[in-house]
Design a protein around this motif. Structure first.
Motif, PDB file in Angstrom:
ATOM      1  N   ARG A 190       0.892  -1.223   0.120  1.00 20.75           N
ATOM      2  CA  ARG A 190      -0.077   0.011   0.070  1.00 20.75           C
ATOM      3  C   ARG A 190       0.871   1.218   0.045  1.00 20.75           C
ATOM      4  N   ASP A 191       2.090   1.152   0.399  1.00 15.08           N
ATOM      5  CA  ASP A 191       2.963   2.460   0.704  1.00 15.08           C
ATOM      6  C   ASP A 191       3.565   2.788  -0.577  1.00 15.08           C
ATOM      7  N   GLY A 192       3.357   1.861  -1.556  1.00 21.10           N
ATOM      8  CA  GLY A 192       3.891   2.108  -3.076  1.00 21.10           C
ATOM      9  C   GLY A 192       5.002   1.200  -3.385  1.00 21.10           C
ATOM     10  N   ARG A 193       5.647   0.719  -2.431  1.00 20.12           N
ATOM     11  CA  ARG A 193       6.846  -0.224  -2.743  1.00 20.12           C
ATOM     12  C   ARG A 193       6.324  -1.691  -3.685  1.00 20.12           C
ATOM     13  N   ALA A 194       7.245  -1.966  -4.409  1.00 18.58           N
ATOM     14  CA  ALA A 194       6.796  -3.101  -5.625  1.00 18.58           C
ATOM     15  C   ALA A 194       8.238  -3.802  -5.777  1.00 18.58           C
ATOM     16  N   ILE A 195       7.982  -5.003  -6.036  1.00 20.40           N
ATOM     17  CA  ILE A 195       8.988  -6.009  -6.399  1.00 20.40           C
ATOM     18  C   ILE A 195       8.463  -6.986  -7.406  1.00 20.40           C
TER      19      ILE A 195
END
Length: 184
Positions: free
Chosen positions: A145-150
């Motif tokens: 939800r905080d925008g991090r992605a992998i």
């Protein structure tokens, strides 16, 4: 940039989203190839243990106790569809879900080879599956939800845990689609 995690590394990742993604990818990989898409809710492990005390005893690893640790919960009985965008477009998550991950298998061919594919969808799929330069890959994309992605990418031809490529921008369309499910 794409890197390949080395399972023998003395400096393994501790970032909670990356740890959850790697563990989830390995879980999916343990079931072999030719799988349907699989979707996972990512929830805060400490909150889950507080809400489900019987699970706390099973959370014994250092990663489970790390601040911000995430636990993947597979969403079973998803509607069957050949249209991944349609499936994701119908998903929404409650605030208790901190992130989401999806594992999908794809066939990739070299750039330019698409020009030679038939226009008819079914004929194109047949030609793609029989293409001499095809590569089978599995993507696992996880977003928070905080925008991090992998994004993680496993090739069937190099099907080993220490050969999984990682990066933030391997599958930007899937990253965007998953983020949208958290905003709904």
């Amino acid at each position: 940039m794409v890197s390949v995690p080395d399972s023998s590394s003395s400096n393994p990742t501790t970032e909670p989203l990356a740890v959850a993604a790697l563990e989830t990818e390995r879980h999916v990989a343990s079931a072999g190839w030719d799988q349907n898409p699989r979707v996972f809710a990512l929830v805060d492990t400490a909150s889950l243990a507080a809400a489900e005390p019987q699970l706390a005893a099973s959370l014994t690893g250092d990663a489970d106790r790390a601040p911000g640790a995430l636990t993947a919960i597979e969403q079973e009985d998803l509607p069957r569809t050949s249209d991944l965008e349609s499936l994701l477009g119908r998903m929404a998550w409650p605030e208790t879900v901190d992130g989401v991950a999806i594992a999908v298998e794809r066939i990739v061919i070299p750039p330019g080879a698409e020009r030679d594919l038939p226009q008819e969808h079914d004929d194109a799929l047949t030609a793609l599956s029989q293409h001499p330069q095809r590569e089978d890959v599995r993507l696992l994309v996880a977003v928070h939800r905080d925008g991090r992605a992998i994004c993680l990418l496993r090739q069937r031809a190099n099907d080993r845990d220490d050969r999984v490529a990682t990066g933030e921008d391997i599958a930007p369309g899937l990253v965007h689609a998953l983020r949208a499910t958290l905003e709904a």
